[in-house]
Design a protein around this motif. Structure first.
Motif: not given
Length: 144
Positions: A32-54
């Motif tokens: 339950h750690r939800y930070d996006h402030h890493q240079r390596s972070f590139t996640e999108s809705m599509r990358s985490l939920r491939p059924d989503k288009p965003w």
């Protein structure tokens, strides 16, 4: 529901928290750690939920929505989490509200090139008006 909200960047205090959002430099949903402030972070809705288009890079708000949005909507609506009402509302709410937060927080412009109009009343702008001005002698955000 009965959680205590703690505002800190102190790693020792963060280590004792059950859920950490937008600080800590770590994305680990298992912990339950939800930070996006890493240079390596590139996640999108599509990358985490491939059924989503965003493909907009997620902010911490988007991460929380991605992982818990359906569950929260189902609880609020009294509908099954995997039902068509929750699925439709989840998509609409992301596309018409949360994606803007993700884009603004990650510095993604609303248009390629010159925008056609000014976005003067975004959620980010409204929240920003609650913060003290940069030159305000009292920088305590808890006073109000």
């Amino acid at each position: 529901q009965d959680a205590e909200i703690v505002r800190t960047r102190d790693p020792q205090r963060l280590a004792g928290c059950d859920v950490v959002v937008d600080v800590g430099g770590e994305y680990d949903p298992g912990r339950h750690r939800y930070d996006h402030h890493q240079r390596s972070f590139t996640e999108s809705m599509r990358s985490l939920r491939p059924d989503k288009p965003w493909s907009t890079k997620l902010s911490s708000a988007g991460l929380v929505y991605c992982h818990f949005g359906s569950q929260i909507l189902a609880g609020l609506l009294g509908q099954p989490e995997d039902g068509p009402v929750v699925a439709a509302l989840y998509d609409k709410l992301y596309e018409n509200f949360v994606e803007e937060i993700d884009a603004m927080d990650n510095g993604i412009a609303p248009a390629a090139g010159e925008p056609r109009y000014a976005l003067s009343t975004t959620l980010s702008a409204r929240v920003g008006h609650l913060n003290p001005r940069w030159n305000d002698p009292d920088q305590d955000t808890e006073v109000g």
